[in-house]
Design a protein around this motif. Structure first.
Motif, PDB file in Angstrom:
ATOM      1  N   ALA A 247      -1.741   1.928   2.270  1.00 13.91           N
ATOM      2  CA  ALA A 247      -1.854   0.769   3.166  1.00 13.91           C
ATOM      3  C   ALA A 247      -1.360  -0.498   2.481  1.00 13.91           C
ATOM      4  N   ALA A 248      -1.720  -0.680   1.204  1.00 18.01           N
ATOM      5  CA  ALA A 248      -1.290  -1.874   0.468  1.00 18.01           C
ATOM      6  C   ALA A 248       0.232  -1.934   0.383  1.00 18.01           C
ATOM      7  N   TYR A 249       0.842  -0.797   0.089  1.00 20.38           N
ATOM      8  CA  TYR A 249       2.293  -0.753  -0.026  1.00 20.38           C
ATOM      9  C   TYR A 249       2.970  -1.021   1.321  1.00 20.38           C
ATOM     10  N   LEU A 250       2.522  -0.335   2.359  1.00 21.30           N
ATOM     11  CA  LEU A 250       3.168  -0.461   3.670  1.00 21.30           C
ATOM     12  C   LEU A 250       2.974  -1.841   4.277  1.00 21.30           C
ATOM     13  N   ILE A 251       1.800  -2.431   4.094  1.00 24.83           N
ATOM     14  CA  ILE A 251       1.575  -3.784   4.610  1.00 24.83           C
ATOM     15  C   ILE A 251       2.512  -4.767   3.916  1.00 24.83           C
ATOM     16  N   ALA A 252       2.661  -4.630   2.595  1.00 22.27           N
ATOM     17  CA  ALA A 252       3.581  -5.503   1.859  1.00 22.27           C
ATOM     18  C   ALA A 252       5.020  -5.286   2.325  1.00 22.27           C
ATOM     19  N   VAL A 253       5.402  -4.029   2.585  1.00 21.29           N
ATOM     20  CA  VAL A 253       6.753  -3.726   3.076  1.00 21.29           C
ATOM     21  C   VAL A 253       6.996  -4.399   4.425  1.00 21.29           C
ATOM     22  N   ILE A 254       6.045  -4.233   5.351  1.00 22.30           N
ATOM     23  CA  ILE A 254       6.196  -4.817   6.690  1.00 22.30           C
ATOM     24  C   ILE A 254       6.305  -6.340   6.609  1.00 22.30           C
ATOM     25  N   LEU A 255       5.453  -6.946   5.793  1.00 21.49           N
ATOM     26  CA  LEU A 255       5.495  -8.403   5.646  1.00 21.49           C
ATOM     27  C   LEU A 255       6.815  -8.856   5.027  1.00 21.49           C
ATOM     28  N   ARG A 256       7.283  -8.112   4.071  1.00 24.80           N
ATOM     29  CA  ARG A 256       8.565  -8.433   3.423  1.00 24.80           C
ATOM     30  C   ARG A 256       9.712  -8.367   4.425  1.00 24.80           C
ATOM     31  N   LEU A 257       9.770  -7.290   5.196  1.00 22.08           N
ATOM     32  CA  LEU A 257      10.835  -7.135   6.179  1.00 22.08           C
ATOM     33  C   LEU A 257      10.743  -8.187   7.280  1.00 22.08           C
ATOM     34  N   ALA A 258       9.509  -8.551   7.631  1.00 24.03           N
ATOM     35  CA  ALA A 258       9.305  -9.443   8.768  1.00 24.03           C
ATOM     36  C   ALA A 258       9.655 -10.889   8.458  1.00 24.03           C
TER      37      ALA A 258
ATOM     38  N   SER B  12     -11.256   3.629 -10.169  1.00 28.42           N
ATOM     39  CA  SER B  12     -11.241   3.417 -11.617  1.00 28.42           C
ATOM     40  C   SER B  12     -10.352   2.216 -11.949  1.00 28.42           C
ATOM     41  N   VAL B  13     -10.439   1.746 -13.177  1.00 26.76           N
ATOM     42  CA  VAL B  13      -9.617   0.612 -13.612  1.00 26.76           C
ATOM     43  C   VAL B  13      -8.126   0.936 -13.471  1.00 26.76           C
ATOM     44  N   LEU B  14      -7.749   2.173 -13.798  1.00 24.95           N
ATOM     45  CA  LEU B  14      -6.355   2.581 -13.693  1.00 24.95           C
ATOM     46  C   LEU B  14      -5.900   2.642 -12.238  1.00 24.95           C
ATOM     47  N   GLN B  15      -6.773   3.080 -11.346  1.00 33.35           N
ATOM     48  CA  GLN B  15      -6.427   3.136  -9.924  1.00 33.35           C
ATOM     49  C   GLN B  15      -6.221   1.736  -9.343  1.00 33.35           C
ATOM     50  N   VAL B  16      -7.075   0.801  -9.731  1.00 39.70           N
ATOM     51  CA  VAL B  16      -6.921  -0.572  -9.241  1.00 39.70           C
ATOM     52  C   VAL B  16      -5.605  -1.168  -9.744  1.00 39.70           C
ATOM     53  N   ALA B  17      -5.245  -0.871 -10.977  1.00 43.23           N
ATOM     54  CA  ALA B  17      -3.961  -1.334 -11.503  1.00 43.23           C
ATOM     55  C   ALA B  17      -2.806  -0.741 -10.699  1.00 43.23           C
ATOM     56  N   ALA B  18      -2.939   0.535 -10.337  1.00 40.43           N
ATOM     57  CA  ALA B  18      -1.893   1.192  -9.542  1.00 40.43           C
ATOM     58  C   ALA B  18      -1.781   0.566  -8.158  1.00 40.43           C
ATOM     59  N   ILE B  19      -2.915   0.242  -7.541  1.00 40.89           N
ATOM     60  CA  ILE B  19      -2.902  -0.410  -6.225  1.00 40.89           C
ATOM     61  C   ILE B  19      -2.231  -1.776  -6.330  1.00 40.89           C
ATOM     62  N   THR B  20      -2.523  -2.500  -7.395  1.00 39.97           N
ATOM     63  CA  THR B  20      -1.902  -3.815  -7.617  1.00 39.97           C
ATOM     64  C   THR B  20      -0.390  -3.700  -7.684  1.00 39.97           C
ATOM     65  N   LEU B  21       0.100  -2.749  -8.457  1.00 34.96           N
ATOM     66  CA  LEU B  21       1.543  -2.583  -8.616  1.00 34.96           C
ATOM     67  C   LEU B  21       2.190  -1.985  -7.371  1.00 34.96           C
ATOM     68  N   ALA B  22       1.438  -1.182  -6.613  1.00 35.45           N
ATOM     69  CA  ALA B  22       1.965  -0.661  -5.351  1.00 35.45           C
ATOM     70  C   ALA B  22       2.199  -1.796  -4.358  1.00 35.45           C
ATOM     71  N   THR B  23       1.279  -2.748  -4.333  1.00 39.46           N
ATOM     72  CA  THR B  23       1.445  -3.913  -3.461  1.00 39.46           C
ATOM     73  C   THR B  23       2.668  -4.719  -3.887  1.00 39.46           C
ATOM     74  N   ALA B  24       2.835  -4.872  -5.200  1.00 44.51           N
ATOM     75  CA  ALA B  24       4.014  -5.576  -5.712  1.00 44.51           C
ATOM     76  C   ALA B  24       5.297  -4.835  -5.341  1.00 44.51           C
ATOM     77  N   ALA B  25       5.275  -3.511  -5.424  1.00 35.99           N
ATOM     78  CA  ALA B  25       6.454  -2.715  -5.067  1.00 35.99           C
ATOM     79  C   ALA B  25       6.825  -2.905  -3.604  1.00 35.99           C
ATOM     80  N   GLY B  26       5.843  -2.960  -2.740  1.00 39.04           N
ATOM     81  CA  GLY B  26       6.116  -3.165  -1.323  1.00 39.04           C
ATOM     82  C   GLY B  26       6.725  -4.521  -1.031  1.00 39.04           C
ATOM     83  N   SER B  27       6.344  -5.522  -1.834  1.00 44.52           N
ATOM     84  CA  SER B  27       6.797  -6.886  -1.564  1.00 44.52           C
ATOM     85  C   SER B  27       8.272  -7.114  -1.870  1.00 44.52           C
ATOM     86  N   VAL B  28       8.912  -6.176  -2.571  1.00 41.28           N
ATOM     87  CA  VAL B  28      10.317  -6.354  -2.937  1.00 41.28           C
ATOM     88  C   VAL B  28      11.249  -5.501  -2.077  1.00 41.28           C
ATOM     89  N   PHE B  29      10.701  -4.757  -1.142  1.00 43.75           N
ATOM     90  CA  PHE B  29      11.463  -3.787  -0.358  1.00 43.75           C
ATOM     91  C   PHE B  29      12.567  -4.456   0.475  1.00 43.75           C
TER      92      PHE B  29
END
Length: 462
Positions: free
Chosen positions: A357-368, A393-410
């Motif tokens: 969801a974090a990735y796709l929301i960032a992608v949609i916002l980026r495209l829009a 876990s701490v590692l999962q939260v870091a992954a979610i953070t970077l997934a959101t960042a990845a979506g924002s550059v799409f």
């Protein structure tokens, strides 16, 4: 605008945005209307159709234009001045020759990309790219004047991946704060993924597009004199000059990050002064002044000649600045229409895994609406409650953070001011920019998301 509420739903707003983008491409590519006129006209039409109050349309357009130019105009102008001084002194040529001698023509694009990754650690994307352009162009001329993409794409992609995924850049820092992530873990994971992401989306993709699109190195810094100075500066002088803004900007980003972590008190005078000196336009201004002294006056050039050299750098970049500002205007109108918020709200209700969801929301916002920063900040704000409520876990939260960042550059395209900046600086038309830079951003986003998904899975097992 404060008391205005958008009454259109997500589907009509999506159709409006899609129609506006299609109209821009049609006017520019098919009917050859100038990009600046096209972006201003379509921004106006989009504002009317989206229902933005008539009294607020002009303000939104001017605000979007000025907000983009506030940073871009200073960076591009100062960067062009610096590039022209380095070019005029013979520094760019001598550095390019030494660079090619050290790494060879075949390895030069890879080495230039690695250098850009290092420089991109503290430097923002646009500032880093502007600063490196004279070296990129000089090396491209040294190897092949028709292969600017072979060197430009790997370097631009390097600055992009560093800007998007690694603190102390503002996007990832904002997401870290929203998700209450561990900045050290995010930094570690980011460092692991940036090289493979750059290697595929920057280096390999740059080689691929360079073989299919032959582009002459643009004369962005004015006409190149065939008679280069007989007393060019030392290579070490040019390198130190290029490192100066990197060091200054690192003071800004580093101290700001330490301040957000509570490690230092950034309200103290010494910290405020260093942060100011490291602000990108100020850092480039200082570098231009130092370059004028070191590459000009100390080498016997008089004031009048230097003034003419610096002034000659501004004409070629006027179109770049105006078109980039107009791209920011179009993105601002789309943001004001509420399309991004409507689409994000719809997507957040679908009940998918948080990282997806974090990735796709960032992608949609980026495209829009175009802005990667707005996409990242908004997506992080929408997903943060679910992250806080989940047992991650701490590692999962870091992954979610970077997934959101990845979506924002799409897939940066015509509503993104960075799309116009990269395209115009490298002398590309809209169609070529879509085929090269937009796809590069798409590959960067998808590959980074795939890698962080692996990290997320590992975090679930620990």
């Amino acid at each position: 605008m404060d008391d205005w509420t958008q009454t259109l739903g997500a589907v009509p707003l999506l159709l409006i945005a899609a129609g506006a983008i299609a109209l821009i491409l049609l006017l520019i590519i098919k009917f050859k209307v100038h990009a600046f006129i096209t972006l201003v006209l379509v921004s106006l039409l989009t504002a009317f159709v989206a229902g933005i109050p008539t009294s607020a349309i002009a303000g939104e357009m001017v605000g979007g234009f000025g907000g983009t130019l506030g940073s871009v105009a200073l960076l591009v102008a100062l960067g062009a001045m610096l590039g022209r001084i380095v070019e005029y002194s013979g520094g760019a040529r001598i550095l390019a020759e030494r660079f090619v001698e050290a790494f060879g023509e075949k390895r030069a694009p890879f080495a230039l990309g690695i250098a850009s990754l290092i420089l991109g650690f503290p430097m923002f994307f646009d500032a880093g790219l502007i600063m490196m352009l004279p070296i990129i162009f000089a090396i491209a001329r040294r190897v092949s004047k028709n292969n600017v993409l072979l060197f430009g794409i790997p370097a631009a992609a390097a600055f992009s991946v560093m800007h998007v995924f690694l603190p102390p850049h503002p996007g990832p820092v904002t997401a870290i704060e929203a998700f209450n992530a561990n900045i050290g873990v995010v930094m570690l994971v980011g460092l692991i993924i940036v090289f493979p992401v750059w290697y595929v989306s920057g280096y390999l993709w740059g080689k691929f597009v360079a073989a299919r699109h032959s582009l002459v190195v643009p004369a962005l810094f004015g006409d190149i004199d065939e008679d280069q100075p007989s007393n060019p500066p030392k290579v070490s002088t040019v390198i130190l000059l290029l490192l100066l803004p990197m060091v200054l900007i690192f003071l800004n980003t580093g101290l700001s990050t330490l301040g957000s972590m509570g490690t230092i008190d950034v309200t103290q005078t010494w910290a405020q002064v260093l942060i100011l000196l490291g602000n990108s336009p100020i850092a480039l201004l200082i570098t231009v002044i130092v370059a004028t002294i070191v590459l000009g006056w100390r080498r016997g050039e008089n004031g009048t000649a230097l003034e003419k050299v610096i002034d000659s750098a501004l004409g070629p970049i006027a179109s770049v600045v105006l078109i980039t500002g107009a791209g920011g205007m179009f993105g601002a109108v789309l943001r004001a229409s509420g399309i991004g918020d409507a689409l994000a709200d719809t997507l957040s209700d679908l009940g998918m895994p948080v990282i997806v969801a974090a990735y796709l929301i960032a992608v949609i916002l980026r495209l829009a609406q175009g802005s990667a920063t707005v996409a990242l900040v908004t997506a992080a704000g929408l997903v943060a409650p679910a992250v806080m409520a989940g047992d991650f876990s701490v590692l999962q939260v870091a992954a979610i953070t970077l997934a959101t960042a990845a979506g924002s550059v799409f897939a940066g395209h015509v509503n993104d001011s960075g799309f116009w900046l990269v395209g115009r600086l490298m002398g590309m038309d809209v169609k070529t920019t879509l085929k090269t830079w937009t796809i590069q951003q798409t590959i960067e986003s998808l590959l980074a998301f795939a890698l962080v998904l692996v990290v997320y899975g590992i975090g679930a097992l620990l």
